[in-house]
Write an enzyme that holds these catalytic residues in place. Sequence first.
Site, PDB file in Angstrom:
ATOM      1  N   MET A  69       0.854  -1.198   0.000  1.00 59.18           N
ATOM      2  CA  MET A  69       0.000   0.000   0.000  1.00 59.18           C
ATOM      3  C   MET A  69       0.894   1.254   0.000  1.00 59.18           C
ATOM      4  O   MET A  69       2.017   1.220   0.488  1.00 59.18           O
ATOM      5  CB  MET A  69      -0.900  -0.007   1.235  1.00 59.18           C
ATOM      6  CG  MET A  69      -1.998  -1.060   1.167  1.00 59.18           C
ATOM      7  SD  MET A  69      -3.081  -1.043   2.621  1.00 59.18           S
ATOM      8  CE  MET A  69      -3.920   0.527   2.438  1.00 59.18           C
ATOM      9  N   LYS A  73       0.773   2.545  -6.798  1.00 59.54           N
ATOM     10  CA  LYS A  73       0.212   1.637  -7.813  1.00 59.54           C
ATOM     11  C   LYS A  73      -0.942   2.308  -8.557  1.00 59.54           C
ATOM     12  O   LYS A  73      -1.000   2.284  -9.784  1.00 59.54           O
ATOM     13  CB  LYS A  73      -0.305   0.340  -7.157  1.00 59.54           C
ATOM     14  CG  LYS A  73       0.739  -0.432  -6.389  1.00 59.54           C
ATOM     15  CD  LYS A  73       0.183  -1.712  -5.798  1.00 59.54           C
ATOM     16  CE  LYS A  73      -0.968  -1.531  -4.830  1.00 59.54           C
ATOM     17  NZ  LYS A  73      -0.638  -0.762  -3.611  1.00 59.54           N
ATOM     18  N   GLU A 145      -7.178  -2.334  -7.488  1.00 57.51           N
ATOM     19  CA  GLU A 145      -7.536  -3.222  -6.367  1.00 57.51           C
ATOM     20  C   GLU A 145      -7.778  -4.647  -6.876  1.00 57.51           C
ATOM     21  O   GLU A 145      -8.737  -5.322  -6.466  1.00 57.51           O
ATOM     22  CB  GLU A 145      -8.810  -2.719  -5.658  1.00 57.51           C
ATOM     23  CG  GLU A 145      -8.779  -1.270  -5.240  1.00 57.51           C
ATOM     24  CD  GLU A 145      -8.010  -1.031  -3.953  1.00 57.51           C
ATOM     25  OE1 GLU A 145      -7.303  -1.946  -3.492  1.00 57.51           O
ATOM     26  OE2 GLU A 145      -8.104   0.087  -3.426  1.00 57.51           O
TER      27      GLU A 145
HETATM   28  N1  LIG Z   1       2.319   6.347   4.675  1.00 53.07           N
HETATM   29  C1  LIG Z   1       1.518   7.063   3.859  1.00 53.07           C
HETATM   30  N2  LIG Z   1       0.320   7.496   4.284  1.00 53.07           N
HETATM   31  C2  LIG Z   1      -0.511   8.190   3.478  1.00 53.07           C
HETATM   32  N3  LIG Z   1      -0.196   8.528   2.201  1.00 53.07           N
HETATM   33  C3  LIG Z   1       0.979   8.134   1.736  1.00 53.07           C
HETATM   34  C4  LIG Z   1       1.903   7.389   2.540  1.00 53.07           C
HETATM   35  N4  LIG Z   1       2.983   7.141   1.788  1.00 53.07           N
HETATM   36  C5  LIG Z   1       2.745   7.705   0.573  1.00 53.07           C
HETATM   37  N5  LIG Z   1       1.566   8.309   0.544  1.00 53.07           N
HETATM   38  C6  LIG Z   1       0.946   9.017  -0.584  1.00 53.07           C
HETATM   39  O1  LIG Z   1       0.301   8.057  -1.380  1.00 53.07           O
HETATM   40  C7  LIG Z   1       0.635   8.294  -2.741  1.00 53.07           C
HETATM   41  C8  LIG Z   1       0.475   7.004  -3.521  1.00 53.07           C
HETATM   42  O2  LIG Z   1      -0.896   6.724  -3.557  1.00 53.07           O
HETATM   43  P1  LIG Z   1      -1.480   5.559  -4.436  1.00 53.07           P
HETATM   44  O3  LIG Z   1      -1.080   5.718  -5.869  1.00 53.07           O
HETATM   45  O4  LIG Z   1      -2.962   5.538  -4.149  1.00 53.07           O
HETATM   46  O5  LIG Z   1      -0.759   4.269  -3.830  1.00 53.07           O
HETATM   47  P2  LIG Z   1      -1.207   2.742  -3.833  1.00 53.07           P
HETATM   48  O6  LIG Z   1      -2.257   2.558  -4.885  1.00 53.07           O
HETATM   49  O7  LIG Z   1       0.037   1.957  -4.118  1.00 53.07           O
HETATM   50  O8  LIG Z   1      -1.715   2.451  -2.457  1.00 53.07           O
HETATM   51  C9  LIG Z   1       2.044   8.811  -2.667  1.00 53.07           C
HETATM   52  O9  LIG Z   1       2.365   9.561  -3.824  1.00 53.07           O
HETATM   53  C10 LIG Z   1       1.996   9.676  -1.436  1.00 53.07           C
HETATM   54  O10 LIG Z   1       1.524  10.980  -1.749  1.00 53.07           O
HETATM   55  C1  LIG Z   2      -2.540  -5.243   3.202  1.00 52.03           C
HETATM   56  C2  LIG Z   2      -4.015  -5.416   3.076  1.00 52.03           C
HETATM   57  C3  LIG Z   2      -4.792  -4.445   2.494  1.00 52.03           C
HETATM   58  N1  LIG Z   2      -6.138  -4.606   2.371  1.00 52.03           N
HETATM   59  C4  LIG Z   2      -6.957  -3.544   1.769  1.00 52.03           C
HETATM   60  C5  LIG Z   2      -6.725  -2.177   2.321  1.00 52.03           C
HETATM   61  C6  LIG Z   2      -7.097  -1.267   1.185  1.00 52.03           C
HETATM   62  O1  LIG Z   2      -8.515  -1.085   1.231  1.00 52.03           O
HETATM   63  C7  LIG Z   2      -6.712  -2.080  -0.046  1.00 52.03           C
HETATM   64  C8  LIG Z   2      -5.389  -1.705  -0.640  1.00 52.03           C
HETATM   65  O2  LIG Z   2      -5.465  -0.416  -1.183  1.00 52.03           O
HETATM   66  P1  LIG Z   2      -4.190   0.306  -1.914  1.00 52.03           P
HETATM   67  O3  LIG Z   2      -4.816   0.976  -3.094  1.00 52.03           O
HETATM   68  O4  LIG Z   2      -3.192  -0.727  -2.304  1.00 52.03           O
HETATM   69  O5  LIG Z   2      -3.647   1.286  -0.946  1.00 52.03           O
HETATM   70  O6  LIG Z   2      -6.627  -3.437   0.388  1.00 52.03           O
HETATM   71  C9  LIG Z   2      -6.734  -5.757   2.820  1.00 52.03           C
HETATM   72  O7  LIG Z   2      -7.962  -5.932   2.684  1.00 52.03           O
HETATM   73  N2  LIG Z   2      -5.978  -6.737   3.406  1.00 52.03           N
HETATM   74  C10 LIG Z   2      -4.629  -6.614   3.554  1.00 52.03           C
HETATM   75  O8  LIG Z   2      -3.980  -7.562   4.085  1.00 52.03           O
END
Ligand SMILES: Nc1ncnc2c1ncn2[C@@H]1O[C@H](COP(=O)(O)OP(=O)(O)O)[C@@H](O)[C@H]1O
Ligand SMILES: Cc1cn([C@H]2C[C@H](O)[C@@H](COP(=O)(O)O)O2)c(=O)[nH]c1=O
Length: 262
Positions: A69, A73, A145
């Site tokens: 996370m 992505k 997702e």
């Molecule tokens: N620990 C964190 N908590 C909240 N936001 C974060 C954290 N680390 C990075 N981010 C923000 O989240 C962005 C990436 O978001 P996103 O593309 O939705 O990631 P993913 O889909 O991999 O979860 C980063 O560019 C940054 O601004």
């Molecule tokens: C690690 C983990 C994550 N999830 C859930 C939490 C969020 O709703 C999504 C991941 O969102 P992101 O776009 O990659 O930030 O998945 C979960 O259900 N179980 C897990 O172990």
Amino acid sequence: MRSISSAMRSLLLSAPSASPTSFLPRSTALRPLLSLPFRPDLSRPNGRGSAMEAREAQSGEIHVIVGPMFAGKTTALLRRVQAEAGTGRTVALIKSDKDNRYGLDSVVTHDGTKMACWALPELSTFQDKLGREAYDKVDVIGIDEAQFFDDLHDFCSKAADHDGKIIVVAGLDGDYKRNKFGSVLDIIPLANSVTKLTARCELCDRRASFTLRKTQETRTELIGGADVYMPVCRQHYLDGQIVIEATRIVMDIERSTEVARC
Ligand SMILES: Nc1ncnc2c1ncn2[C@@H]1O[C@H](COP(=O)(O)OP(=O)(O)O)[C@@H](O)[C@H]1O
Ligand SMILES: Cc1cn([C@H]2C[C@H](O)[C@@H](COP(=O)(O)O)O2)c(=O)[nH]c1=O
Ligand SMILES: [Zn+2]
């Protein structure tokens, strides 16, 4: 004696069959299928067949973006899909309807970038939702997702191999226990490219490849953001597991002492 691979090679390179009825002769049962994309349809004024046939003829692709996370992505997925739209391709974005944190009509990154999407329970419902005609016009399908879609493998293989779509998939490769999550890893053998992104470890700022769940909740699927999860490096993942396990033991002891007191 010719090897199987040289026989395969001549089969694949052989000239398209002139006769569409020659499906089963001798060693060339595959030939009409393989030559289909390259055969002009002379019954049509432009000699090129329908838009749907043209799209099926073009080769599909599957690109997979994984990581913990907060690794970016969704950001990478939106950029890729928007870049494809910028080249004139028709794009569609899908997310799981399990994640309704920001509503169901858009994919939203952790830093607030948005794009309209279809929120679906299963990928198999996409074609029906869109309608056949609109589905045939779509060139690029983004899936966010992806770990929440059980039919990811079947959908991707049909959409890319049969329907000629470019599929960009973003999802978690592993859950909070670092076990494979859903079917994301099952599509790696189908993929043209695989990218594993990293976040920043919240505890030491090194590269983070894992997601630590900060709560005691044990079910695999638990929707949440920074309130429940944090990206961590290997060392802090292991340290975090020890802290969570120790907390669990303390809480269990407290609970049993409470019960004994009553
Ligand atoms: N620990 C964190 N908590 C909240 N936001 C974060 C954290 N680390 C990075 N981010 C923000 O989240 C962005 C990436 O978001 P996103 O593309 O939705 O990631 P993913 O889909 O991999 O979860 C980063 O560019 C940054 O601004
Ligand atoms: C690690 C983990 C994550 N999830 C859930 C939490 C969020 O709703 C999504 C991941 O969102 P992101 O776009 O990659 O930030 O998945 C979960 O259900 N179980 C897990 O172990
Ligand atoms: Zn760390």
